[in-house]
Design a protein around this motif. Structure first.
Motif, PDB file in Angstrom:
ATOM      1  N   UNK A   1       0.843  -1.190   0.000  1.00  0.00           N
ATOM      2  CA  UNK A   1       0.000   0.000   0.000  1.00  0.00           C
ATOM      3  C   UNK A   1       0.881   1.245   0.000  1.00  0.00           C
ATOM      4  N   UNK A   2       0.463   2.252  -0.740  1.00  0.00           N
ATOM      5  CA  UNK A   2       1.195   3.517  -0.806  1.00  0.00           C
ATOM      6  C   UNK A   2       0.983   4.270   0.507  1.00  0.00           C
ATOM      7  N   UNK A   3       2.091   4.679   1.145  1.00  0.00           N
ATOM      8  CA  UNK A   3       2.025   5.459   2.382  1.00  0.00           C
ATOM      9  C   UNK A   3       1.933   6.952   2.070  1.00  0.00           C
ATOM     10  N   UNK A   4       2.714   7.398   1.060  1.00  0.00           N
ATOM     11  CA  UNK A   4       2.648   8.800   0.630  1.00  0.00           C
ATOM     12  C   UNK A   4       3.028   8.891  -0.837  1.00  0.00           C
ATOM     13  N   UNK A   5       2.455   9.880  -1.520  1.00  0.00           N
ATOM     14  CA  UNK A   5       2.736  10.130  -2.927  1.00  0.00           C
ATOM     15  C   UNK A   5       2.836  11.644  -3.089  1.00  0.00           C
ATOM     16  N   UNK A   6       4.030  12.135  -3.425  1.00  0.00           N
ATOM     17  CA  UNK A   6       4.271  13.563  -3.547  1.00  0.00           C
ATOM     18  C   UNK A   6       4.790  13.898  -4.934  1.00  0.00           C
ATOM     19  N   UNK A   7       4.210  14.945  -5.543  1.00  0.00           N
ATOM     20  CA  UNK A   7       4.695  15.439  -6.830  1.00  0.00           C
ATOM     21  C   UNK A   7       5.745  16.498  -6.530  1.00  0.00           C
ATOM     22  N   UNK A   8       6.956  16.282  -7.026  1.00  0.00           N
ATOM     23  CA  UNK A   8       8.062  17.213  -6.824  1.00  0.00           C
ATOM     24  C   UNK A   8       8.183  18.079  -8.076  1.00  0.00           C
ATOM     25  N   UNK A   9       7.457  19.176  -8.097  1.00  0.00           N
ATOM     26  CA  UNK A   9       7.372  20.041  -9.280  1.00  0.00           C
ATOM     27  C   UNK A   9       8.735  20.567  -9.728  1.00  0.00           C
ATOM     28  N   UNK A  10       9.599  20.915  -8.771  1.00  0.00           N
ATOM     29  CA  UNK A  10      10.883  21.526  -9.097  1.00  0.00           C
ATOM     30  C   UNK A  10      11.769  20.623  -9.950  1.00  0.00           C
ATOM     31  N   UNK A  11      11.680  19.324  -9.703  1.00  0.00           N
ATOM     32  CA  UNK A  11      12.542  18.379 -10.456  1.00  0.00           C
ATOM     33  C   UNK A  11      11.731  17.472 -11.368  1.00  0.00           C
ATOM     34  N   UNK A  12      10.434  17.731 -11.485  1.00  0.00           N
ATOM     35  CA  UNK A  12       9.547  16.985 -12.375  1.00  0.00           C
ATOM     36  C   UNK A  12       9.588  15.480 -12.123  1.00  0.00           C
ATOM     37  N   UNK A  13       9.387  15.095 -10.857  1.00  0.00           N
ATOM     38  CA  UNK A  13       9.371  13.686 -10.458  1.00  0.00           C
ATOM     39  C   UNK A  13       8.224  13.468  -9.474  1.00  0.00           C
ATOM     40  N   UNK A  14       7.853  12.220  -9.315  1.00  0.00           N
ATOM     41  CA  UNK A  14       6.912  11.802  -8.286  1.00  0.00           C
ATOM     42  C   UNK A  14       7.684  10.942  -7.302  1.00  0.00           C
ATOM     43  N   UNK A  15       7.527  11.226  -6.004  1.00  0.00           N
ATOM     44  CA  UNK A  15       8.172  10.423  -4.963  1.00  0.00           C
ATOM     45  C   UNK A  15       7.086   9.661  -4.220  1.00  0.00           C
ATOM     46  N   UNK A  16       7.253   8.336  -4.166  1.00  0.00           N
ATOM     47  CA  UNK A  16       6.293   7.450  -3.516  1.00  0.00           C
ATOM     48  C   UNK A  16       6.987   6.719  -2.380  1.00  0.00           C
ATOM     49  N   UNK A  17       6.357   6.661  -1.244  1.00  0.00           N
ATOM     50  CA  UNK A  17       6.866   5.878  -0.119  1.00  0.00           C
ATOM     51  C   UNK A  17       5.900   4.734   0.130  1.00  0.00           C
ATOM     52  N   UNK A  18       6.465   3.501   0.140  1.00  0.00           N
ATOM     53  CA  UNK A  18       5.639   2.324   0.434  1.00  0.00           C
ATOM     54  C   UNK A  18       6.240   1.573   1.590  1.00  0.00           C
TER      55      UNK A  18
END
Length: 102
Positions: A85-102
């Motif tokens: 299950x995904x714990x957090x999903x953050x869009x990092x606009x400055x570097x154009x990436x998505x960071x997901x913590x599971x």
């Protein structure tokens, strides 16, 4: 490390016209390339009848539209590392990436 990630897709389900439950269909999205690192990985968890592995990962990918509640992480050699299950999903606009913590 390099690998791929897939989102779990649940379709259908509910009840039919007579009120009986309809089993949902679970499928996986197309694989998306990602990079991941282990935050936690240990095999020391024990309970009365056995043991368990505790693990968590941080994953980054380029697909800014990615969204999921449950993901499957696979190594670049095709081995399934985990389905969690995904714990957090953050869009990092400055570097154009998505960071997901599971």
């Amino acid at each position: 490390m390099n690998g791929t990630i897939q989102a779990q897709i649940i379709t259908g389900g509910g009840k039919d016209s007579d009120g009986y439950p309809i089993k949902p269909v679970i499928t996986w999205s197309n694989s998306i390339e990602c990079k991941y690192i282990e935050n936690t990985f240990n095999n020391r968890g024990k309970y009365i009848d056995g043991s368990f592995t505790q693990m968590s990962f941080s994953i980054t990918l380029f697909d800014l539209d990615f969204d999921a509640k449950i993901v499957r992480l696979t190594s670049n050699r095709g081995k399934i590392i985990c389905e969690k299950e995904v714990q957090s999903l953050n869009v990092l606009e400055e570097i154009q990436r998505v960071k997901i913590t599971i």
